[in-house]
Design an enzyme around this catalytic site. Structure first.
Site, short mmCIF file in Angstrom:
data_model
loop_
_atom_site.label_atom_id
_atom_site.label_comp_id
_atom_site.label_asym_id
_atom_site.label_seq_id
_atom_site.Cartn_x
_atom_site.Cartn_y
_atom_site.Cartn_z
N LYS A 107 -31.05 105.33 111.95
CA LYS A 107 -31.50 103.98 112.33
C LYS A 107 -32.75 103.52 111.57
CE LYS A 107 -29.49 103.15 116.81
NZ LYS A 107 -28.78 104.41 117.17
N GLU A 129 -34.10 94.47 120.03
CA GLU A 129 -33.49 94.87 121.30
C GLU A 129 -33.31 96.37 121.27
OE1 GLU A 129 -31.80 94.17 118.65
OE2 GLU A 129 -30.39 95.85 118.62
N SER A 394 -25.26 111.72 112.08
CA SER A 394 -26.10 110.53 112.23
C SER A 394 -27.48 110.79 112.84
CB SER A 394 -25.37 109.46 113.04
OG SER A 394 -24.97 109.97 114.30
C1 LIG Z 1 -27.54 104.55 117.61
C2 LIG Z 1 -26.85 105.77 117.14
C3 LIG Z 1 -25.47 105.78 116.79
C4 LIG Z 1 -24.58 104.59 116.95
O1 LIG Z 1 -24.93 103.49 116.19
P1 LIG Z 1 -24.09 103.02 114.92
O2 LIG Z 1 -24.62 101.69 114.62
O3 LIG Z 1 -22.65 103.03 115.29
O4 LIG Z 1 -24.36 104.02 113.85
C5 LIG Z 1 -24.92 106.95 116.31
N1 LIG Z 1 -25.64 108.09 116.19
C6 LIG Z 1 -26.97 108.12 116.51
C7 LIG Z 1 -27.70 109.40 116.36
C8 LIG Z 1 -27.60 106.98 117.00
O5 LIG Z 1 -28.91 107.03 117.32
#
Ligand SMILES: *Cc1c(COP(=O)(O)O)cnc(C)c1O
Length: 417
Positions: A107, A129, A394
């Protein structure tokens, strides 16, 4: 694979996407995307779009953005070979480590990029948000870094559920504004942020957290997150000696997935997005938007959404707060419709099991969101032995310890694996 288009039309749309012609001038990804916003918001979106056009690909902006990614976010993140998981799955597993980025997830790439843009646009303050608080933390950190004041709208219900993140956001110097309207969660927080933005589109920048919403956000966020796929592609060539057969990413709004997939669209790589299957297949029991939803407009974008027969948007359910959203970015809707990316889901219990396995075999505590991608990849490896698999990791799972600790002690199945 089911597609919405005849083969030649699907190919034409994919070629256009690969050439960088998606979205078009109106913010459309084929039939999806666009800008369905109330008249009061049009000037704000027009200003943002003009700002993106002027700065995003200007060489001085890009130089500053890349420098921040290197020196503050810590890019490039590692690509890690997973020997134990590979052995257990009968595959060759590579992990793109967005968990190693500053603040613990992908993010931050988007947050710092948009904060730098906000500064160039000369705004006085940034608003954002947040649902679970992860984007609020990233936005607060990025605004601190570039010296902008930041206010984060957060539903009152979420503030209670995610108290540690509220504290983190405040320590990073941002203000948290409690939202008591509507469902008091993410959707109400977005509505309130939009309401404030309208009052001063020149002085306020709205820093949206995923590749969703009205044009130009899905485009802007994709451009800022594509660094994930560009790095991963080069690292696969350098470290693995070739591209993967298949790549997996979890999908909430779709920002980490589009960041990984977009630079791989032209390659001969199977792409699979994994949504939250929650506790079951019924409406309201999951957040499997693309896998089970239908076309409609949500928060300014024509995309696939979870709605009932009357078009009422449905609540979602998932063990992972970051995947708990009833819409999805419009570019994913297109990639599914033309058959380029396949979207499937993994249930809560499957994600938990995959999280445990990864943790015990590779020493990586992944986020609950990310664990969905592992669950799907593991199933895929069973059906397709010997493949080279790339997984977009992610984020890290430290934030999920309170949830994990509440669960009954699990069998230590992977001990000594
Ligand atoms: C917020 C988040 C997501 C989901 O958000 P996307 O916009 O779909 O990437 C996925 N993995 C993590 C670790 C997150 O913090």
């Amino acid at each position: 694979m089911s597609t919405l288009f005849a083969a030649d039309e699907a190919k034409r749309l994919l070629d256009a996407a690969i050439r960088g012609e998606m979205p078009d001038e109106r913010g459309r990804f084929g039939p999806f995307g666009g800008r369905y916003v109330p008249e009061t918001l049009v000037p704000a979106f027009d200003r943002l779009e003009a700002g993106v056009k002027e700065h995003l690909h200007a060489s001085d902006f890009q130089a500053e953005f890349q420098k921040e990614l290197r020196e503050w976010v810590g890019l490039p993140t590692a690509l890690t070979f997973a020997p134990q998981l590979s052995k257990a799955w009968g595959a060759e597993v590579w992990i793109k480590r967005e968990d190693l980025a500053h603040t613990g997830a992908h993010k931050i790439n988007n947050a710092i990029g948009q904060a730098l843009l906000a500064k160039r646009l000369g705004v006085k303050r940034v608003i954002a948000e947040t649902g679970a608080g992860q984007h609020g933390v990233a936005a607060a950190a990025a605004c601190a870094r570039v010296g902008l004041s930041c206010s984060v709208y957060m539903g009152a219900v979420d503030m209670e559920r995610q108290a540690p993140n509220v504290d983190r956001i405040r320590r990073l110097g941002a203000e948290v504004i409690a939202v008591e309207s509507g469902d008091k969660t993410l959707r109400a927080a977005i509505d309130e942020a939009m309401r404030e933005w309208v009052t001063d589109p020149d002085g306020i920048y709205y820093l949206l957290g995923s590749a969703v919403g009205a044009h130009p956000y899905p485009y802007l966020v994709r451009e800022l997150q594509s660094v994930i796929g560009r790095e991963a592609r080069q690292q696969m060539l350098d470290q693995a000696g070739g591209l993967p057969d298949v790549a997996f990413a979890c999908v909430g709004g779709g920002s980490n997935a589009i960041g990984l997939f977009y630079p791989l669209l032209a390659d001969d790589i199977e792409l699979i997005g994994v949504e939250a299957g929650g506790i079951g297949d019924g409406l309201g029991e999951n957040a499997a938007t693309l896998a089970t939803g239908t076309p409609g407009v949500l928060q300014g974008s024509y995309t696939i959404i979870l709605q009932d027969d009357d078009g009422q948007v449905q609540e979602t359910q998932s063990i992972s707060a970051g995947l708990d959203y009833s819409g999805v970015g419009p570019e994913h809707a297109l990639l599914q419709a033309i058959g380029r990316v396949k979207y499937i889901s993994a249930r809560d219990n499957e994600a938990l099991e995959a999280l445990e396995e990864l943790c015990a075999t590779e020493g990586i505590l992944t986020a609950l969101e990310t664990a969905h991608a592992y669950a799907a990849a593991r199933e895929y490896a069973k059906q397709n032995p010997g493949k080279r698999i790339l997984i977009g990791n992610s984020g890290r799972g430290d934030k999920d310890m309170p949830t994990l600790s509440q669960l009954p002690a699990r069998t230590r199945r992977y001990e000594g694996a």
